[in-house]
Design a protein around this motif. Structure first.
Motif, PDB file in Angstrom:
ATOM      1  N   ALA A   1      19.972 -10.350  22.670  1.00 21.49           N
ATOM      2  CA  ALA A   1      19.150 -11.549  22.860  1.00 21.49           C
ATOM      3  C   ALA A   1      19.457 -12.594  21.796  1.00 21.49           C
ATOM      4  O   ALA A   1      19.541 -13.789  22.089  1.00 21.49           O
ATOM      5  CB  ALA A   1      17.675 -11.182  22.825  1.00 21.49           C
ATOM      6  N   GLY A   2      19.626 -12.146  20.572  1.00 21.60           N
ATOM      7  CA  GLY A   2      19.960 -13.087  19.498  1.00 21.60           C
ATOM      8  C   GLY A   2      21.284 -13.785  19.734  1.00 21.60           C
ATOM      9  O   GLY A   2      21.410 -15.007  19.549  1.00 21.60           O
TER      10      GLY A   2
ATOM     11  N   ALA B   1      13.906 -18.878  26.976  1.00 18.07           N
ATOM     12  CA  ALA B   1      12.690 -18.101  27.255  1.00 18.07           C
ATOM     13  C   ALA B   1      12.985 -16.959  28.214  1.00 18.07           C
ATOM     14  O   ALA B   1      12.449 -15.853  28.058  1.00 18.07           O
ATOM     15  CB  ALA B   1      11.618 -19.020  27.824  1.00 18.07           C
ATOM     16  N   LEU B   2      13.842 -17.188  29.198  1.00 20.11           N
ATOM     17  CA  LEU B   2      14.208 -16.114  30.128  1.00 20.11           C
ATOM     18  C   LEU B   2      14.986 -15.006  29.423  1.00 20.11           C
ATOM     19  O   LEU B   2      14.751 -13.814  29.666  1.00 20.11           O
ATOM     20  CB  LEU B   2      15.008 -16.685  31.298  1.00 20.11           C
ATOM     21  CG  LEU B   2      14.228 -17.577  32.263  1.00 20.11           C
ATOM     22  CD1 LEU B   2      15.177 -18.200  33.278  1.00 20.11           C
ATOM     23  CD2 LEU B   2      13.148 -16.791  32.959  1.00 20.11           C
ATOM     24  N   VAL B   3      15.899 -15.385  28.556  1.00 18.38           N
ATOM     25  CA  VAL B   3      16.665 -14.382  27.804  1.00 18.38           C
ATOM     26  C   VAL B   3      15.734 -13.580  26.904  1.00 18.38           C
ATOM     27  O   VAL B   3      15.833 -12.355  26.813  1.00 18.38           O
ATOM     28  CB  VAL B   3      17.785 -15.060  26.983  1.00 18.38           C
ATOM     29  CG1 VAL B   3      18.403 -14.086  25.995  1.00 18.38           C
ATOM     30  CG2 VAL B   3      18.848 -15.624  27.901  1.00 18.38           C
TER      31      VAL B   3
ATOM     32  N   LEU C   1      12.610  -8.652  25.571  1.00 18.72           N
ATOM     33  CA  LEU C   1      11.312  -8.029  25.326  1.00 18.72           C
ATOM     34  C   LEU C   1      11.073  -6.903  26.322  1.00 18.72           C
ATOM     35  O   LEU C   1      10.566  -5.837  25.949  1.00 18.72           O
ATOM     36  CB  LEU C   1      10.198  -9.068  25.415  1.00 18.72           C
ATOM     37  CG  LEU C   1       8.791  -8.555  25.154  1.00 18.72           C
ATOM     38  CD1 LEU C   1       8.663  -8.034  23.732  1.00 18.72           C
ATOM     39  CD2 LEU C   1       7.780  -9.647  25.396  1.00 18.72           C
ATOM     40  N   PHE C   2      11.441  -7.117  27.573  1.00 19.47           N
ATOM     41  CA  PHE C   2      11.307  -6.074  28.585  1.00 19.47           C
ATOM     42  C   PHE C   2      12.144  -4.853  28.213  1.00 19.47           C
ATOM     43  O   PHE C   2      11.690  -3.712  28.337  1.00 19.47           O
ATOM     44  CB  PHE C   2      11.716  -6.621  29.953  1.00 19.47           C
ATOM     45  CG  PHE C   2      11.597  -5.633  31.060  1.00 19.47           C
ATOM     46  CD1 PHE C   2      10.359  -5.222  31.519  1.00 19.47           C
ATOM     47  CD2 PHE C   2      12.735  -5.091  31.644  1.00 19.47           C
ATOM     48  CE1 PHE C   2      10.246  -4.297  32.543  1.00 19.47           C
ATOM     49  CE2 PHE C   2      12.633  -4.171  32.660  1.00 19.47           C
ATOM     50  CZ  PHE C   2      11.380  -3.773  33.111  1.00 19.47           C
ATOM     51  N   ALA C   3      13.363  -5.058  27.723  1.00 21.47           N
ATOM     52  CA  ALA C   3      14.231  -3.948  27.330  1.00 21.47           C
ATOM     53  C   ALA C   3      13.648  -3.184  26.149  1.00 21.47           C
ATOM     54  O   ALA C   3      13.694  -1.951  26.107  1.00 21.47           O
ATOM     55  CB  ALA C   3      15.625  -4.470  26.986  1.00 21.47           C
TER      56      ALA C   3
END
Length: 82
Positions: free
Chosen positions: A29-30, A63-65, A70-72
């Motif tokens: 994500a980062g 925000a989607l990424v 967060l889901f992962a």
């Protein structure tokens, strides 16, 4: 006794796997958000008149990424505790 030992070993490996999975999700994500920001700055430098459109799209995609990351992490924590 060997079944209990195998279960304890499997639980340890599950915790290790959950930790590695959460860290990979955070690192990914980062990197993704960094690339989004970089591409947006290059696009703004090329076309300064469309700054507001590019910025809005950049925030939505970031925000989607972040939501996927967060889901992962939540899935990894569920694997750790369940």
């Amino acid at each position: 006794m060997t079944i209990l030992l195998a279960l304890l070993e499997a639980a340890g490996l599950a915790k290790l796997g959950a930790g590695i999975g959460a860290s990979i999700a955070a690192i990914g994500a980062g990197l993704g958000i960094g690339r989004i920001g970089s591409a947006a700055m290059e696009a703004i430098a090329r076309q300064p008149e469309s700054t507001s459109d590019i910025r809005a799209n950049m925030i939505i995609i970031a925000a989607l990424v972040e939501g996927v990351a967060l889901f992962a992490v939540i899935v990894c924590l569920l694997c750790l505790f369940l």
